[in-house]
Design a protein around this motif. Structure first.
Motif, PDB file in Angstrom:
ATOM      1  N   TRP A 506      14.233 -14.504   1.503  1.00  0.00           N
ATOM      2  CA  TRP A 506      15.257 -13.634   2.051  1.00  0.00           C
ATOM      3  C   TRP A 506      14.807 -13.208   3.430  1.00  0.00           C
ATOM      4  O   TRP A 506      13.623 -13.131   3.728  1.00  0.00           O
ATOM      5  CB  TRP A 506      15.462 -12.418   1.143  1.00  0.00           C
ATOM      6  CG  TRP A 506      14.386 -11.397   1.272  1.00  0.00           C
ATOM      7  CD1 TRP A 506      13.159 -11.417   0.701  1.00  0.00           C
ATOM      8  CD2 TRP A 506      14.440 -10.188   2.027  1.00  0.00           C
ATOM      9  NE1 TRP A 506      12.438 -10.296   1.051  1.00  0.00           N
ATOM     10  CE2 TRP A 506      13.189  -9.523   1.856  1.00  0.00           C
ATOM     11  CE3 TRP A 506      15.404  -9.587   2.839  1.00  0.00           C
ATOM     12  CZ2 TRP A 506      12.914  -8.307   2.462  1.00  0.00           C
ATOM     13  CZ3 TRP A 506      15.109  -8.369   3.434  1.00  0.00           C
ATOM     14  CH2 TRP A 506      13.881  -7.745   3.248  1.00  0.00           C
ATOM     15  N   ARG A 507      15.730 -12.942   4.306  1.00  0.00           N
ATOM     16  CA  ARG A 507      15.389 -12.547   5.660  1.00  0.00           C
ATOM     17  C   ARG A 507      16.155 -11.286   6.006  1.00  0.00           C
ATOM     18  O   ARG A 507      17.360 -11.240   5.883  1.00  0.00           O
ATOM     19  CB  ARG A 507      15.743 -13.673   6.652  1.00  0.00           C
ATOM     20  CG  ARG A 507      14.837 -14.859   6.440  1.00  0.00           C
ATOM     21  CD  ARG A 507      15.059 -15.966   7.411  1.00  0.00           C
ATOM     22  NE  ARG A 507      14.134 -17.046   7.088  1.00  0.00           N
ATOM     23  CZ  ARG A 507      14.415 -18.055   6.277  1.00  0.00           C
ATOM     24  NH1 ARG A 507      15.588 -18.151   5.719  1.00  0.00           N
ATOM     25  NH2 ARG A 507      13.507 -18.980   6.008  1.00  0.00           N
ATOM     26  N   PRO A 508      15.467 -10.233   6.420  1.00  0.00           N
ATOM     27  CA  PRO A 508      16.148  -8.964   6.643  1.00  0.00           C
ATOM     28  C   PRO A 508      16.884  -8.951   7.969  1.00  0.00           C
ATOM     29  O   PRO A 508      16.702  -9.837   8.813  1.00  0.00           O
ATOM     30  CB  PRO A 508      14.993  -7.964   6.686  1.00  0.00           C
ATOM     31  CG  PRO A 508      13.852  -8.754   7.209  1.00  0.00           C
ATOM     32  CD  PRO A 508      14.031 -10.149   6.684  1.00  0.00           C
ATOM     33  N   SER A 509      17.704  -7.901   8.108  1.00  0.00           N
ATOM     34  CA  SER A 509      18.432  -7.721   9.348  1.00  0.00           C
ATOM     35  C   SER A 509      17.451  -7.515  10.489  1.00  0.00           C
ATOM     36  O   SER A 509      16.387  -6.948  10.313  1.00  0.00           O
ATOM     37  CB  SER A 509      19.314  -6.493   9.204  1.00  0.00           C
ATOM     38  OG  SER A 509      19.697  -6.007  10.451  1.00  0.00           O
ATOM     39  N   GLU A 510      17.830  -7.958  11.687  1.00  0.00           N
ATOM     40  CA  GLU A 510      16.965  -7.747  12.853  1.00  0.00           C
ATOM     41  C   GLU A 510      17.035  -6.307  13.319  1.00  0.00           C
ATOM     42  O   GLU A 510      16.161  -5.840  14.024  1.00  0.00           O
ATOM     43  CB  GLU A 510      17.418  -8.669  13.991  1.00  0.00           C
ATOM     44  CG  GLU A 510      17.196 -10.120  13.651  1.00  0.00           C
ATOM     45  CD  GLU A 510      16.563 -10.869  14.799  1.00  0.00           C
ATOM     46  OE1 GLU A 510      15.888 -11.865  14.531  1.00  0.00           O
ATOM     47  OE2 GLU A 510      16.770 -10.473  15.952  1.00  0.00           O
ATOM     48  N   ASN A 511      18.123  -5.582  12.921  1.00  0.00           N
ATOM     49  CA  ASN A 511      18.251  -4.186  13.323  1.00  0.00           C
ATOM     50  C   ASN A 511      17.506  -3.339  12.307  1.00  0.00           C
ATOM     51  O   ASN A 511      17.983  -3.112  11.215  1.00  0.00           O
ATOM     52  CB  ASN A 511      19.723  -3.766  13.354  1.00  0.00           C
ATOM     53  CG  ASN A 511      20.500  -4.599  14.329  1.00  0.00           C
ATOM     54  OD1 ASN A 511      20.016  -4.885  15.420  1.00  0.00           O
ATOM     55  ND2 ASN A 511      21.670  -5.010  13.938  1.00  0.00           N
ATOM     56  N   ARG A 512      16.339  -2.879  12.658  1.00  0.00           N
ATOM     57  CA  ARG A 512      15.526  -2.138  11.686  1.00  0.00           C
ATOM     58  C   ARG A 512      15.770  -0.658  11.797  1.00  0.00           C
ATOM     59  O   ARG A 512      15.890  -0.143  12.865  1.00  0.00           O
ATOM     60  CB  ARG A 512      14.067  -2.473  11.889  1.00  0.00           C
ATOM     61  CG  ARG A 512      13.841  -3.891  11.502  1.00  0.00           C
ATOM     62  CD  ARG A 512      12.371  -4.199  11.381  1.00  0.00           C
ATOM     63  NE  ARG A 512      12.232  -5.458  10.747  1.00  0.00           N
ATOM     64  CZ  ARG A 512      12.412  -6.627  11.355  1.00  0.00           C
ATOM     65  NH1 ARG A 512      12.713  -6.657  12.618  1.00  0.00           N
ATOM     66  NH2 ARG A 512      12.308  -7.765  10.716  1.00  0.00           N
TER      67      ARG A 512
END
Lengths: 512, 601
Positions: A506-512
């Motif tokens: 899974w890859r998280p959103s780039e907006n942390r």
């Protein structure tokens, strides 16, 4: 003026003498405590190499003053005191002390002074042995989060075991925080010839091979077997690498241990670095079986591996790997027929991670209830097979927690392995001395400058590999090899597509 | 003396006013919730930062972010930083001989306030600030020293240091040095030398510190760094304004008559103030919904369910995150099965367990998944996703604490202590550490903690593995824990949202164990079931839908049948009275809440 200076010098010297004498045990009133002290980490009754870094520890008992007095068999004394229980030895003094104990032993006496009392508690002395066999001076390991599929915070460290110096040689932030780094391997414990595998969305799945002072990136995927390489092992000639191509899928249990891994399909191959091609070895890549965990024997005549029948995922608890080997003829680069050393049916367990001792007398491997990813199995243990008598025993170095991922020192006297015995979740690296008769000493953990380091270290140690010196290659050279577009490919059947997608990540959103 | 006191008095008033404005505008608590970064006072942790350009400023910024957790203290930090920004830019404008340096400094400080509030983090602000400060210091220093080669070495020293410490701050420094050298000192050779050196210098660092490319050396941590690399128009405009003002000032100085400027001041100041206010309003309006969603999320994490629901109802937003927050808050406040359709809902998304891989891009998805699994007692899944959150976000306090609790629940006390000890290395959250440590010492399994006890009682006894649907997972949960009200409510809610009437019918009779009366949404669903199947779900015993509900349903049917050929008309006719019912949702696939336009059938 001169007289004044002399007077000041005399007073200062006297003060120093008085202070130092006040710390010596001769002036100390003690009461004997008939139990050994509790040390963290536990460095009691162990055998250590003479070239190891100081075994700093903390005394667990509560007090206002602490004193550790080490006495060698020759009478040399090394003392260290503290106010907080942490005993940290200066490296030079420690080295001198161990030189004096070379091949012998030393005792540790612990004194603790309680609050509002003038008496020191003296615990039962501990005896540690100092082996005359050195350990390889460096160890390389993966330093990663405990349970994860996201490829972040993955680092490979090269640690000098004789000191506390360590160097991060690859950090997956170096190439964009979306790459996995796995399973480094060295040729006969040499830091000059090594391989390591990368899986990156941006830069593909190169295998980095360091030889002859350069690092080259190889793309070992083929049209027949498009999976990238995973586990690998160097042949003693330095010409061949045995590697597995696995299709690993992590999954979770709802009860018991959380993480697990399913190996959907795997085969073994032997890559010839001289001709940059794969050898023809269908014996270790059978379509109805999964072959994995390749490991060469010390003399290069055998290839050890593990093999299991292909069964569907629903039967994951029934997948058990046999321990196998196959003879290799380096003159004509051919393999014989595989033979079973330990059938899973016989022992009811699953084998993984075979490694022969450098003297060729023993084969060590891990057994777990099922599967081939023992790091996630609490009951995974290390076993040893006597290659002459074929007797299998379970050494006493095992614990109630997971013990796996082991490696040998170049002299075959020290075993380093990853164990979760300290806390059940994060693995640490332990060392144990191995004598010629198949006996191990009590394992001890890799020393740290701060004895409390492991008490707050939330990462896990993985894939320890002992090497005889520092890795020759710099972090920059690894990074350049990964990020460059140059890839060496097998001369036949190479895959042309770039990049790799792994749907289980899974890859998280780039907006942390 | 009087003049001196008045000046100070005015400054104090000004600073206090600034503090108050920042307190309300910046909302430090919300900023902390959105932008918490990992921070530990630990050599090994620090070494992770020291290996990268801009790592030092990132470490410092991570430390300062924690001031936000104490709102008044965070506002002091912000006030100090913005004042520093103001005075630095004012001095720089003065240096560039811009006549309206106060106004220009105010303008850019205001832009930075907006930027920090909505677009970039404190680390970027620190990088920018340090670049500006070092530039000012360089100009002052070189004005004192005689012109000599030493200027160039000082420049190199600052450039290399800034490049390593701040990354993007060095670009700001370089930009100002080149401008000053070329436009003000009219020294083309020197400016070229500075430009070439400034571009080459990071290359030396590149040889020592591996980075994926050269771009981080120039752009990392500069405000809007991620956006810069994509170069959207508004970012080009943002930085063009900076450049144009400085360049214009340098070019036009000799041509501007101070008298004319004084005359224009009457128009200039109010106009710029008006523009600033308008842009602030527009920017705030643009981000209003996102802000409110994050505020609702913050309240939810603090277990302030009612506050969170109040905000969600106000914003009327139907994003997946909002719907997930609404469902969780409603469930925790025991309002879910009565009010589920009073909040925006859309058919087709798994907004309870968030298991759809397409949701991976949702903000903080790992934490959200960890939370919901934790609530359901699926401790292994919670553990896995909390570790994923750890890998994604690092050692932030929420994650460390959750991992501490998970390991206590699983009776892995040594592992729990490791996370607790890691928590103690953050000086800002040491009180939490002390509190947890005290609890642990009193009761090493924390059995006096109600939440822990509840979760421990929900632990699964039987293992399951495989790609189950959310409904199957929730069904398994209720089978394992038939007495848990929260699990039951989530299951029924999932059945209603995904129209799983077969599963609904199987489990609805159990409502009596958790609710005094049949919840509204369930009663509506039972009526719909009756209408379709001719009979009520089994196991309800003597329970019958109320006369009031039945007549409402008849009204619904009547209005629907009158408008059935025109979905838009049907929507318009039904939404005022029935927009918050299961029947409306069943028909249109969404509630009236959160939808501003008619939906197609």
């Amino acid at each position: 003026m001169r007289k004044i200076l002399q007077f000041i010098t005399a007073i200062t010297s006297l003060t120093v003498i008085i202070l130092s004498l006040s710390c010596t045990s001769q002036r100390r009133e003690t009461i004997n405590i008939p139990v050994p002290p509790q040390l963290v980490p536990d460095y009691s009754n162990i055998t250590i190499p003479y070239n190891i870094a100081p075994l700093n520890f903390r005394i667990k008992d509560k007090g206002v003053s602490y004193l550790a007095k080490l006495t060698s068999q020759n009478g040399l004394v090394l003392e260290k005191s503290s106010r907080n229980g942490k005993i940290i030895f200066p490296i030079k003094k420690w080295r001198n002390f161990l030189k004096n104990c070379h091949g012998g032993f030393y005792t540790i006496e612990i004194f603790v002074k309680e609050k509002h009392k003038n008496i020191w508690k003296k615990y039962t002395p501990i005896t540690n042995y100092v082996s005359s066999c050195p350990i390889d001076e460096h160890i390389v390991y993966r330093f990663i989060p405990t349970i994860h599929r996201l490829w972040a915070l993955i680092e490979i460290y090269d640690r000098d075991i004789t000191t506390f110096n360590s160097r991060c040689i690859i950090d997956n932030e170096n190439f964009g925080r979306d790459g996995c780094i796995n399973c480094h391997s060295f040729l006969k414990n040499s830091p000059d010839t090594m391989s390591i595998h990368i899986r990156s969305r941006r830069f593909g799945p190169p295998m980095l091979i360091g030889r002859n002072n350069t690092i080259k990136a190889y793309d070992l995927r083929t049209s027949d077997h498009p999976s990238p390489a995973a586990y690998h092992s160097w042949h003693l000639s330095g010409r061949f690498i045995a590697l597995s191509k696995n299709k690993l899928s992590p999954f979770e249990h709802s009860a018991g241990e959380t993480a697990d891994v399913w190996d959907e399909n795997s085969d073994l191959f032997i890559y010839d670095l001289e001709h940059e091609s794969f050898l023809n070895t269908p014996q270790i890549a059978k379509p109805d079986r999964r072959e994995t965990w390749p490991s060469w024997s010390a003399d290069g005549q055998w290839l050890y591996f593990c093999s299991a029948l292909q069964i569907p995922f629903e039967q994951f608890q029934n997948v058990r790997y046999d321990l196998m080997r196959v003879r290799f003829d380096p003159t004509n680069n051919t393999l014989g027929e595989p033979e079973t050393l330990l059938a899973a049916e016989t022992c009811g367990m699953s084998a993984s991670h075979p490694r022969e001792s450098p003297d060729g007398a023993w084969l060590f491997f891990t057994l777990a209830p099922y599967g081939n990813f023992p790091i996630y199995k609490n009951d995974a243990d290390i076993y040893m097979l006597n290659l002459k008598t074929k007797e299998i025993t379970k050494p006493l170095i095992n614990s109630d927690a997971c013990d796996s991922w082991f490696c040998w020192s170049s002299n075959g006297r020290w075993l380093a392995f990853a164990s979760k015995r300290g806390n059940g979740l994060m693995a640490r690296i332990y060392f144990s001395f191995f004598d010629n008769n198949g006996n191990f000493s009590k394992p001890f953990v890799l020393p740290q400058e701060n004895p409390d380091f492991y008490e707050s270290c939330t990462m896990t140690y993985n894939v320890p590999e002992l090497i005889t010196g520092p890795i020759r290659y710099s972090a920059l050279s690894f990074r350049n090899a990964i990020c460059s577009k140059i890839r060496r490919k097998p001369t036949t059947g190479a895959v042309q597509k770039e990049g790799e997608s792994d749907s289980s990540i899974w890859r998280p959103s780039e907006n942390r | 003396m009087r003049y001196f006191n008045k000046n100070i008095f005015l400054k104090v008033i000004g600073y206090t006013a600034l503090y108050i404005c920042l307190y309300f505008f910046m909302n430090p608590s919300l900023l902390f919730h959105c932008r918490e970064r990992p921070f530990l006072l630990d050599a090994h942790f620090f070494s992770r930062f020291a290996r990268h350009v801009g790592g030092i400023i990132e470490y410092g910024g991570s430390f300062l972010v924690y001031t936000y957790s104490i709102p008044w203290f965070g506002t002091i930090t912000l006030t100090a930083l913005f004042l520093c920004h103001y005075y630095t830019t004012k001095s720089l404008f003065c240096l560039f001989r811009f006549p309206e340096n106060r106004l220009a400094a105010l303008f850019f400080t205001w832009a930075t306030v907006i930027g920090l509030r909505y677009y970039f983090t404190i680390v970027s602000l620190l990088s920018l600030l340090l670049g500006l400060l070092v530039s000012l210091f360089y100009f002052r220093l070189t004005s004192v020293l005689k012109k000599s080669p030493i200027h160039f070495f000082i420049f190199l020293f600052f450039d290399i240091s800034l490049a390593y410490i701040t990354a993007g701050g060095a670009t700001v420094f370089l930009f100002l040095i080149i401008l000053h050298s070329y436009f003000l000192q009219k020294n083309l050779k020197e400016s070229v030398l500075f430009a070439v050196s400034g571009i080459i210098t990071p290359l030396f660092i590149y040889l020592l510190l591996p980075e994926p490319s050269l771009l981080p050396f120039f752009f990392r941590w500069i405000p809007m760094d991620k956006a810069i690399l994509k170069m959207p128009p508004d970012i080009i405009i943002f930085y063009s304004i900076y450049s144009i003002v400085f360049v214009s000032a340098a070019l036009m100085y000799n041509r501007i008559n101070n008298f004319i400027i004084t005359k224009w001041r009457i128009i200039l100041y109010p106009s710029i103030a008006l523009v600033a206010v308008v842009i602030t309003i527009i920017t705030s309006a643009r981000h209003y919904t996102t802000d409110k969603i994050m505020e609702a999320d913050m309240w939810m994490e603090q277990h302030q369910w009612e506050e969170s629901l109040y905000i969600i109802q106000k914003i009327n937003n139907n994003s997946e995150l909002t719907r997930h927050i609404a469902i969780r808050c409603l469930c925790q406040s025991n309002r879910l099965l009565n009010e589920i359709f009073c909040f925006p809902q859309i058919y087709g998304a798994d907004i309870i367990l968030l298991s759809d891989p397409e949701m991976d891009s949702m903000l903080r998805i790992a934490r959200k998944r960890a939370d919901i699994y934790y609530e359901l007692g699926m401790i292994n899944e919670a553990e896995r996703w909390t570790h994923e959150a750890f890998t994604d976000q690092g050692e932030i306090s929420f994650i460390l604490r959750r991992l501490f609790y998970i390991n206590v629940i699983k009776k892995r006390l040594s592992a729990a202590m490791i996370f607790l000890n890691a928590l103690s290395k953050n000086p800002w959250i040491k009180p939490i550490f002390i509190q947890d440590m005290d609890s642990l010492q009193n009761n090493f399994l924390l059995s006096s903690n109600d939440e822990i006890t509840r979760i421990r009682n929900l632990l699964f006894k039987t293992d399951y593995v495989g790609p189950w649907t959310s409904n199957e997972i929730l069904t398994h949960c209720i089978t394992e824990n038939p007495s848990d009200r929260i699990t039951y409510d989530y299951l029924i809610a999932d059945c209603l949202l995904n129209k799983r009437m077969d599963v609904f019918a199987k489990w609805i009779a159990k409502y009596k164990e958790f609710h005094a009366e049949m919840p509204h949404a369930c009663e509506e669903a039972c009526i719909a079931y009756l209408y379709r199947n001719g009979t009520l779900p089994e196991g309800l015993g003597n329970w019958k839908p109320s006369f009031f509900m039945l007549s409402r349903f008849n009204d619904f049917l009547r209005i629907f049948q009158a408008n059935s050929k025109y979905p838009a008309k049907a929507w318009k006719a039904l939404s005022p009275s029935f927009g918050n019912t299961f029947w409306f949702y069943d028909l249109f696939g969404r509630t009236a809440a959160g939808s501003s336009s008619p939906a197609e059938e």
